[in-house]
Write an enzyme that holds these catalytic residues in place. Structure first.
Site, PDB file in Angstrom:
ATOM      1  N   THR A  49     -17.085  17.844 -51.494  1.00  0.00           N
ATOM      2  CA  THR A  49     -16.007  18.590 -52.143  1.00  0.00           C
ATOM      3  C   THR A  49     -16.178  18.476 -53.655  1.00  0.00           C
ATOM      4  OG1 THR A  49     -14.414  16.775 -52.409  1.00  0.00           O
ATOM      5  CG2 THR A  49     -14.521  17.840 -50.240  1.00  0.00           C
ATOM      6  N   CYS A  50     -15.248  19.066 -54.405  1.00  0.00           N
ATOM      7  CA  CYS A  50     -15.363  19.000 -55.868  1.00  0.00           C
ATOM      8  C   CYS A  50     -15.155  17.584 -56.391  1.00  0.00           C
ATOM      9  CB  CYS A  50     -14.365  19.953 -56.520  1.00  0.00           C
ATOM     10  SG  CYS A  50     -12.642  19.644 -56.054  1.00  0.00           S
ATOM     11  N   GLU A 114      -2.330  14.622 -50.643  1.00  0.00           N
ATOM     12  CA  GLU A 114      -2.626  16.059 -50.537  1.00  0.00           C
ATOM     13  C   GLU A 114      -3.274  16.374 -49.189  1.00  0.00           C
ATOM     14  OE1 GLU A 114      -5.779  17.659 -50.751  1.00  0.00           O
ATOM     15  OE2 GLU A 114      -7.141  16.041 -51.290  1.00  0.00           O
ATOM     16  N   GLN A 116      -5.307  19.229 -48.438  1.00  0.00           N
ATOM     17  CA  GLN A 116      -6.535  20.024 -48.425  1.00  0.00           C
ATOM     18  C   GLN A 116      -7.722  19.232 -47.891  1.00  0.00           C
ATOM     19  OE1 GLN A 116      -7.837  21.422 -52.272  1.00  0.00           O
ATOM     20  NE2 GLN A 116      -9.185  22.974 -51.405  1.00  0.00           N
ATOM     21  N   GLN A 120     -10.982  19.792 -45.050  1.00  0.00           N
ATOM     22  CA  GLN A 120     -12.385  19.625 -45.437  1.00  0.00           C
ATOM     23  C   GLN A 120     -13.097  18.611 -44.547  1.00  0.00           C
ATOM     24  OE1 GLN A 120     -11.424  18.640 -49.500  1.00  0.00           O
ATOM     25  NE2 GLN A 120     -11.902  20.693 -50.245  1.00  0.00           N
ATOM     26  N   GLY A 189       1.129  32.438 -71.297  1.00  0.00           N
ATOM     27  CA  GLY A 189      -0.022  31.560 -71.451  1.00  0.00           C
ATOM     28  C   GLY A 189      -1.044  31.860 -70.372  1.00  0.00           C
ATOM     29  N   GLY A 191      -3.863  29.563 -69.726  1.00  0.00           N
ATOM     30  CA  GLY A 191      -4.726  28.398 -69.545  1.00  0.00           C
ATOM     31  C   GLY A 191      -4.727  27.888 -68.121  1.00  0.00           C
TER      32      GLY A 191
END
Length: 459
Positions: A49-50, A114, A116, A120, A189, A191
Site C-alpha cells: 500500500t502507500c 481506519e 481501508q 487491502q 481553496g 490544496g
C-alpha cells in the site's frame, strides 16, 4: 514450519524508501510466484500500500526464511540490502500473526482504526490464493484475520469517530443539517486539505460542490478531479448566496470571507442556515461573522478538539480490539497445534474403512443371495460402528495435541492402532499438497475466493 512477517512501513521507513519498494499491481502476481519458488518459502502473501510493503511467509526454517525474503526484496527492486535493511521490522511466529491481526484491524495504521487496510489485506490474500502461493496455514490464518477485523470494526465502531480535521469538518456539518445529500457546498481553496474534505463530502452524498480559489486554474484542476464546478474568487459572494456550507482552507494571510461579503447576503438567503468551517491557519473567515443571524462558524481549534476527543476514544476502543485479537490468536494456535494430528486421524480412518470394505467383500462372497438394499443397510451400519468406535480416540488425540506430552501421545497412538504405514502415506500426501502449485486445493480455492471476496467490510 514457521510464520514470518517482513514489514517496511510508515512507522520507521521514510517515504523515499517506501516509494522505491512498492509493488505494482501488474507485477504483483509474478512477484508472488517468484518468492514462492525461493528456497525455504512454502507460502507467501504480499501486502503493498502507500504506507507499507509487507511480506508474510510460511517457511521451513526461520533463518533461511528471513534470508531469502530479504534477498527477494533486494533482487526484485534492484536495491542493495544495506540500503533498506535498517528500515525493516521482522516478526516471527506468534509476533508475526499478532502483527497481521493488528494491521488488518487498523491498529497499526497512521489513522488509528481506519477500515481501508482491511480491504487491502483481504485483496492481497485473495490474489495470493488465486496465484497458488498460499496453502493450508495461510488459507486458515487470513480467513480468521479478515473475519475478526470485520467483526471488530462492526462491534466496536472504532472508525465512526473522525480523527482527521477534514473528516471532522464533514461530520460537524452532518450534525447541523442531518443528511448532506441535497446540500450545496462551496470549497474555498484547492490544496490537499480541500481535496480530502471534498472526498469526504462526496462519500456522504454531496453532489453540488463548487471549488473557488485565488488561482482559478488550480480551482479548475481540483474541480475536474471531483467532477465539480469551478469559479474564480470574484464569484465568491454569488456562490455564497446559494450555498448551505462553506469550507475554507487557503494560504491567505488575511481574511477572505468578511462582513462586507456576507452581511448583504443574509436577507437574500431568507433565513436559511449558513454553516462555515474555517480550517485555515491564519484564518480565512472573519470571526465576527459568527454574530450574524443563522450563521454558524467553526474554526480549526473547534475541529481539533473533536479530533482529540475522538482519538482518545479510539485508543480506548483499540484496547478492546487488542483483547479480541488475543482470543483470536489463541484460537488459531489451537488450530495450528491440532493440525499435526490430522495425518494420524486420516490414517486411522483409512485403515478402519479398509477393514470395513474387506468385511463387506467377505459378506458378499459368503452371502451371495443378499439384495442390494440389504447390502446397503449392512454397509451403513458397519460404517456407523466404525465412526462410534473412533469418535472418543480421535477426540482424545485432538485434546492431547495441546498438552506438553503431545508427541509421546501421538507415538503411542500410532503404535496402539498399528497405523505406521498409513501415517507415512498421509504425511507424503500432505507434503505433495503443500509443495505443488498444481494441486486440487488451488483449483478448489477459486470458489472459496468468490465467497471470501464477498465478505463486506461492514454488514
Amino acid at each position: 514450519m514457521h510464520v514470518i512477517a517482513v514489514s517496511l512501513n510508515h512507522n520507521i521507513a521514510p517515504v523515499e524508501i517506501r516509494e522505491k519498494m512498492t509493488f505494482d499491481d501488474e507485477n504483483l502476481p509474478q512477484a508472488l510466484k517468484t518468492l514462492r519458488h525461493s528456497k525455504s518459502i512454502l507460502e507467501n502473501v504480499i501486502l503493498s500500500t502507500c504506507n507499507r510493503t509487507e511480506i508474510y511467509v510460511v517457511c521451513d526454517q526461520l533463518h533461511t526464511g528471513r534470508y531469502y525474503t530479504k534477498a527477494f526484496l533486494s533482487e526484485w527492486f534492484s536495491i542493495k540490502q544495506e540500503k533498506f535493511a535498517s528500515f525493516l521490522t521482522i516478526y516471527e511466529n506468534e509476533a508475526a500473526i499478532n502483527h497481521l491481526f493488528n494491521v488488518a484491524c487498523g491498529l497499526d495504521s497512521m489513522i488509528l482504526g481506519e477500515t481501508q487496510i482491511l480491504g487491502q489485506v483481504r485483496d492481497a490474500f485473495i490474489l495470493a490464493q488465486e496465484e497458488g502461493t498460499t496453502g493450508t496455514i495461510f488459507n486458515e490464518l487470513f480467513k480468521q484475520v479478515v473475519t475478526l477485523a470485520k467483526r471488530a470494526h462492526y462491534e466496536t465502531g472504532i472508525d465512526e469517530s473522525p480523527v482527521s480535521v477534514s473528516y471532522a469538518a464533514v461530520q460537524l456539518a452532518k450534525s447541523i443539517f442531518g443528511s448532506l445529500k441535497n446540500k450545496r457546498v462551496v470549497i474555498l481553496g484547492a490544496g490537499e486539505t480541500s481535496q480530502l474534505t471534498a472526498k469526504h463530502l462526496q462519500s456522504n452524498g454531496v453532489k453540488a460542490i463548487t471549488v473557488i480559489n485565488r488561482t482559478y486554474e488550480n480551482a479548475v484542476q481540483l474541480a475536474s478531479s471531483l467532477k465539480a464546478k469551478a469559479l474564480p474568487l470574484t464569484h465568491l459572494q454569488e456562490a455564497m448566496t446559494e450555498c448551505d456550507i462553506l469550507i475554507s482552507s487557503t494560504g491567505s494571510k488575511q481574511y477572505i470571507v468578511t462582513l462586507d461579503i456576507v452581511q448583504p447576503l443574509i436577507k437574500k438567503r431568507k433565513g436559511r442556515h449558513l454553516f462555515m468551517i474555517d480550517i485555515a491557519v491564519p484564518r480565512d473567515i472573519d470571526p465576527a461573522l459568527d454574530e450574524l443571524e443563522n450563521v454558524f462558524l467553526y474554526n480549526i481549534d473547534d475541529l481539533q478538539k473533536i479530533v482529540d476527543d475522538n482519538l482518545t476514544e479510539r485508543k480506548k476502543i483499540a484496547k478492546t480490539i487488542e483483547g479480541m485479537i488475543v482470543d483470536a490468536i489463541a484460537e488459531f494456535d489451537t488450530w495450528l497445534t491440532t493440525l499435526g494430528v490430522v495425518p494420524l486421524i486420516s490414517a486411522l480412518r483409512t485403515k478402519a474403512l479398509s477393514i470395513q470394505a474387506q468385511t463387506m467383500s467377505s459378506i458378499e462372497r459368503k452371502l451371495p443371495d443378499l439384495t442390494e438394499r440389504e447390502l446397503k443397510v449392512i454397509r451403513k451400519h458397519t460404517k456407523s460402528i466404525i465412526n462410534q468406535m473412533l469418535r472418543d480416540p480421535i477426540l482424545g488425540l485432538k485434546e492431547s495435541a495441546t498438552e506438553p506430552e503431545a508427541k509421546q501421545v501421538m507415538e503411542t497412538f500410532i503404535k496402539i492402532f498399528a497405523i505406521e504405514e498409513e501415517v507415512a502415506r498421509e504425511k507424503d500426501k500432505q507434503i505433495v499438497s503443500k509443495t505443488s502449485t498444481e494441486s486440487k486445493e488451488v483449483k478448489g480455492s477459486r470458489s472459496t475466493n468468490k465467497q471470501f471476496a464477498e465478505i463486506p467490510l461492514r454488514p
